[in-house]
Scaffold this motif. Structure first.
Motif, mmCIF file in Angstrom:
data_model
loop_
_atom_site.group_PDB
_atom_site.id
_atom_site.type_symbol
_atom_site.label_atom_id
_atom_site.label_comp_id
_atom_site.label_asym_id
_atom_site.label_seq_id
_atom_site.Cartn_x
_atom_site.Cartn_y
_atom_site.Cartn_z
ATOM 1 N N TYR A 99 19.406 49.662 14.299
ATOM 2 C CA TYR A 99 18.567 48.620 14.475
ATOM 3 C C TYR A 99 17.369 48.998 15.321
ATOM 4 O O TYR A 99 17.876 48.789 16.454
ATOM 5 C CB TYR A 99 20.060 47.956 15.274
ATOM 6 C CG TYR A 99 20.809 47.548 14.365
ATOM 7 C CD1 TYR A 99 21.393 46.899 13.281
ATOM 8 C CD2 TYR A 99 22.274 48.718 14.604
ATOM 9 C CE1 TYR A 99 22.805 46.734 13.108
ATOM 10 C CE2 TYR A 99 23.330 48.433 14.511
ATOM 11 C CZ TYR A 99 23.285 47.399 12.586
ATOM 12 O OH TYR A 99 24.621 47.118 12.490
ATOM 13 N N TRP A 100 16.337 48.531 14.824
ATOM 14 C CA TRP A 100 14.977 48.215 15.640
ATOM 15 C C TRP A 100 14.833 46.512 16.427
ATOM 16 O O TRP A 100 14.789 46.555 15.880
ATOM 17 C CB TRP A 100 13.501 48.165 14.718
ATOM 18 C CG TRP A 100 14.145 49.675 14.431
ATOM 19 C CD1 TRP A 100 14.799 50.425 12.711
ATOM 20 C CD2 TRP A 100 12.828 51.383 14.597
ATOM 21 N NE1 TRP A 100 14.452 51.865 12.528
ATOM 22 C CE2 TRP A 100 13.536 52.732 13.609
ATOM 23 C CE3 TRP A 100 12.414 51.651 15.936
ATOM 24 C CZ2 TRP A 100 13.158 53.576 14.118
ATOM 25 C CZ3 TRP A 100 11.721 52.287 15.574
ATOM 26 C CH2 TRP A 100 12.121 54.236 15.230
ATOM 27 N N GLY A 101 14.354 46.750 17.399
ATOM 28 C CA GLY A 101 13.954 46.093 18.474
ATOM 29 C C GLY A 101 16.150 45.205 19.094
ATOM 30 O O GLY A 101 15.539 44.197 18.818
ATOM 31 N N LEU A 135 15.153 43.152 14.647
ATOM 32 C CA LEU A 135 13.777 43.230 14.006
ATOM 33 C C LEU A 135 14.234 43.595 12.442
ATOM 34 O O LEU A 135 13.795 43.409 11.409
ATOM 35 C CB LEU A 135 12.711 44.174 14.743
ATOM 36 C CG LEU A 135 12.529 43.409 16.153
ATOM 37 C CD1 LEU A 135 11.474 43.915 16.552
ATOM 38 C CD2 LEU A 135 12.229 42.270 15.714
ATOM 39 N N TYR A 136 15.114 44.719 12.537
ATOM 40 C CA TYR A 136 15.501 45.737 11.393
ATOM 41 C C TYR A 136 15.634 46.486 11.251
ATOM 42 O O TYR A 136 16.640 47.062 12.638
ATOM 43 C CB TYR A 136 13.435 46.931 10.664
ATOM 44 C CG TYR A 136 13.842 47.074 9.415
ATOM 45 C CD1 TYR A 136 13.899 46.450 8.431
ATOM 46 C CD2 TYR A 136 13.857 48.236 9.478
ATOM 47 C CE1 TYR A 136 13.539 47.226 6.759
ATOM 48 C CE2 TYR A 136 13.628 49.293 8.589
ATOM 49 C CZ TYR A 136 14.297 48.191 7.441
ATOM 50 O OH TYR A 136 13.632 48.868 5.991
ATOM 51 N N ARG A 137 16.736 46.970 9.721
ATOM 52 C CA ARG A 137 18.169 47.573 10.353
ATOM 53 C C ARG A 137 17.766 48.562 9.248
ATOM 54 O O ARG A 137 17.719 48.359 7.809
ATOM 55 C CB ARG A 137 19.146 47.104 9.622
ATOM 56 C CG ARG A 137 20.683 47.344 9.497
ATOM 57 C CD ARG A 137 21.507 46.293 9.154
ATOM 58 N NE ARG A 137 22.100 46.363 7.208
ATOM 59 C CZ ARG A 137 22.269 46.628 6.632
ATOM 60 N NH1 ARG A 137 23.718 46.390 7.246
ATOM 61 N NH2 ARG A 137 22.405 46.671 5.589
ATOM 62 N N GLN A 138 18.301 50.254 9.313
ATOM 63 C CA GLN A 138 18.596 50.847 8.266
ATOM 64 C C GLN A 138 19.877 51.103 7.924
ATOM 65 O O GLN A 138 20.494 51.347 9.247
ATOM 66 C CB GLN A 138 17.389 52.189 8.321
ATOM 67 C CG GLN A 138 15.847 51.317 8.335
ATOM 68 C CD GLN A 138 14.749 53.060 8.373
ATOM 69 O OE1 GLN A 138 15.055 52.954 9.989
ATOM 70 N NE2 GLN A 138 14.153 52.918 7.755
ATOM 71 N N PRO A 172 14.179 49.556 22.295
ATOM 72 C CA PRO A 172 13.693 50.511 20.349
ATOM 73 C C PRO A 172 14.610 50.518 19.758
ATOM 74 O O PRO A 172 14.462 49.903 18.366
ATOM 75 C CB PRO A 172 13.351 51.049 21.145
ATOM 76 C CG PRO A 172 13.152 51.330 22.500
ATOM 77 C CD PRO A 172 13.763 50.505 22.719
ATOM 78 N N LEU A 173 15.701 51.432 19.971
ATOM 79 C CA LEU A 173 16.434 51.437 18.853
ATOM 80 C C LEU A 173 17.852 51.365 19.044
ATOM 81 O O LEU A 173 18.342 52.464 20.021
ATOM 82 C CB LEU A 173 16.232 52.739 18.066
ATOM 83 C CG LEU A 173 16.803 53.379 17.176
ATOM 84 C CD1 LEU A 173 16.860 52.883 15.776
ATOM 85 C CD2 LEU A 173 16.454 54.693 16.594
#
Length: 332
Positions: A99-101, A135-138, A172-173
């Motif tokens: 998980y970013w941000g 903000l973004y997920r991988q 950040p992560l």
């Protein structure tokens, strides 16, 4: 008043006066030498009394198998714009979710929800607790004992160069490791691991590192995984080329940004020798300072840590006597 009493007593009966003075002398000597077990200097007592009076509490431990492992193989090349490489090392099939941000407040609220509301066993459970405050997920599927590197990066259209000024509201992560199979979640006490990772950006170009690691248990507790500080014969060179002054500056910036660890990292070479006798194998960890520096023979003589002088509240062994004997026999 005491002098008048003694003079009167001497005039009344010299023999009785001598007896009273002698008894007072014996009582005073007994208090000083510790004959009555009162609070007197320990140095004046014999070795057996010293051993019993300075014994510290032994922490009751329970062995738990952790199925998760996570490392950063190339911290020097990591950045917010270029991404980061992670190396998982899991005992079972797992799911790695990045998980970013992620919101700092929502993450700690999610940890509390794991304790009081519902268990965070899956990535979906964490996302529900975060309310999509990231903000973004991988996501990656990790096979058992698969140690191949996984590359994580923000998409180009995210246009994120840093995470703002301090105090920051986002990490950040965040890396989440969960067990993929439902059956494995019933076997292991530890069902997921949350790692908070600092990544350099345009505002703070501090080295990439894992700041915190939280182990989430099936019973509804979570533990902050902390490193132990091992004793060392000599200081090893740092993995980075930065000077002590630069490392001190990095530490102060991390504290200012709210990203610092509880204690500074010690770049030392691990030693197997007790710092006191230099003969026994280091086996005891002292709390709360977390110094592992004493052997089985020396632990009973110290109320203060011999390395930092902090008072010891509890202690626990790294391995039992049976495990030590088995290890020595295997080595022979």
């Amino acid at each position: 008043m005491a002098a008048v009493f003694l003079v009167t007593l001497y005039e009344y009966s010299p023999l009785f006066y001598i007896t009273v003075v002698f008894v007072c002398f014996l009582v005073t000597s007994g208090l000083v030498l510790g004959w009555f077990g009162l609070g007197v200097p320990v140095i004046l007592r014999n070795s057996e009394e010293t051993e019993s009076s300075t014994r510290i509490l032994k922490k009751r431990m329970r062995q738990v198998k952790n199925p998760f492992g996570l490392e950063i193989p190339h911290p020097a090349t990591a950045s917010v714009t270029k991404g980061i490489t992670l190396t998982p090392d899991c005992l079972e099939d797992c799911i790695l979710t990045c998980y970013w941000g992620c919101s700092v407040q929502k993450l700690h609220e999610a940890l509390q929800k794991h304790v009081y509301c519902f268990r965070i066993k899956t990535p979906q459970a964490l996302e529900d607790a975060l309310y999509s405050e990231y903000l973004y997920r991988q996501q990656y599927f990790i096979k058992k004992n698969d140690k191949r590197e996984k590359y994580c990066q923000l998409p180009e259209d995210a246009q994120v160069a840093d995470f703002g000024p301090v105090p920051r509201s986002r990490y950040p992560l965040i890396a989440l490791l969960t067990l993929a199979d439902e059956e494995d979640r019933e076997i292991y006490d530890i069902i997921s691991m949350v790692a908070v990772i600092h990544i350099p950006d345009e505002s703070y170009r501090l080295p990439c590192r894992i700041l915190y690691q939280y182990l989430l248990l099936a019973q509804g507790q979570y533990h902050d995984l902390k490193q132990l500080f091992m004793s060392a014969n000599s200081t090893a060179p740092s993995s980075s080329d930065s000077s002590p002054g630069e490392r001190s500056t990095d530490r102060s910036l991390l504290e200012k940004a709210g990203l610092a660890e509880d204690e500074p990292e010690l770049h030392e070479e691990n030693s197997k020798d007790c710092v006191v006798c230099q003969n026994g194998t280091v086996n005891w960890v002292l709390l709360p300072c977390r110094h592992a520096c004493l052997c089985d023979g020396c632990i009973k003589y110290f109320q203060q840590c011999p390395m930092c002088r902090q008072f010891v509240q509890e202690s626990f062994p790294l391995c039992s006597k049976k495990e030590q004997d088995e290890g020595e026999s295997t080595h022979i």
